[in-house]
Write a protein that holds these residues in place. Structure first.
Motif, PDB file in Angstrom:
ATOM      1  N   ALA A   1     -55.781 -13.823 -15.790  1.00  0.00           N
ATOM      2  CA  ALA A   1     -54.831 -13.941 -14.682  1.00  0.00           C
ATOM      3  C   ALA A   1     -53.559 -14.664 -15.128  1.00  0.00           C
ATOM      4  CB  ALA A   1     -55.471 -14.682 -13.519  1.00  0.00           C
ATOM      5  N   PHE A   2     -53.698 -15.698 -15.942  1.00  0.00           N
ATOM      6  CA  PHE A   2     -52.538 -16.429 -16.441  1.00  0.00           C
ATOM      7  C   PHE A   2     -51.676 -15.532 -17.328  1.00  0.00           C
ATOM      8  CE2 PHE A   2     -50.617 -19.195 -19.695  1.00  0.00           C
ATOM      9  CZ  PHE A   2     -49.823 -19.959 -18.866  1.00  0.00           C
TER      10      PHE A   2
ATOM     11  N   PHE B   1     -49.801 -13.120 -15.174  1.00  0.00           N
ATOM     12  CA  PHE B   1     -48.705 -13.822 -14.491  1.00  0.00           C
ATOM     13  C   PHE B   1     -47.516 -14.017 -15.429  1.00  0.00           C
ATOM     14  CE2 PHE B   1     -46.671 -17.883 -13.325  1.00  0.00           C
ATOM     15  CZ  PHE B   1     -46.167 -17.503 -12.089  1.00  0.00           C
TER      16      PHE B   1
ATOM     17  N   LEU C   1     -45.817 -10.715 -15.880  1.00  0.00           N
ATOM     18  CA  LEU C   1     -44.997 -10.358 -14.717  1.00  0.00           C
ATOM     19  C   LEU C   1     -43.679 -11.126 -14.704  1.00  0.00           C
ATOM     20  CD1 LEU C   1     -47.673 -10.109 -11.896  1.00  0.00           C
ATOM     21  CD2 LEU C   1     -46.307  -8.258 -12.861  1.00  0.00           C
TER      22      LEU C   1
END
Length: 62
Positions: free
Chosen positions: A45-46, A49, A52
């Motif tokens: 997830a990091f 992120f 993105l």
């Protein structure tokens, strides 16, 4: 730039630090599997992120 004594100290410190970290990790390895289950999901997830944010930066730069 560095004196031979400083290089010797840095090398010895690095070796001692790596040995201490390996010892500490092996000592706590059983606790890591107990308390940190699923931590790869947080890493993924990091990374998504950060990706993105990078894409947003490229998009708004143009």
């Amino acid at each position: 730039m560095f004196s031979p004594g400083q290089l010797l100290f840095a090398g010895g410190f690095f070796v001692a630090f790596v040995i201490a970290m390996v010892y500490a990790y092996r000592k706590d390895a059983k606790l890591h599997t107990l308390f940190y289950k699923g931590n790869y999901k947080i890493l993924i997830a990091f990374l998504i992120f950060i990706g993105l944010l990078f894409l947003i930066k490229i998009f708004f730069k143009r």
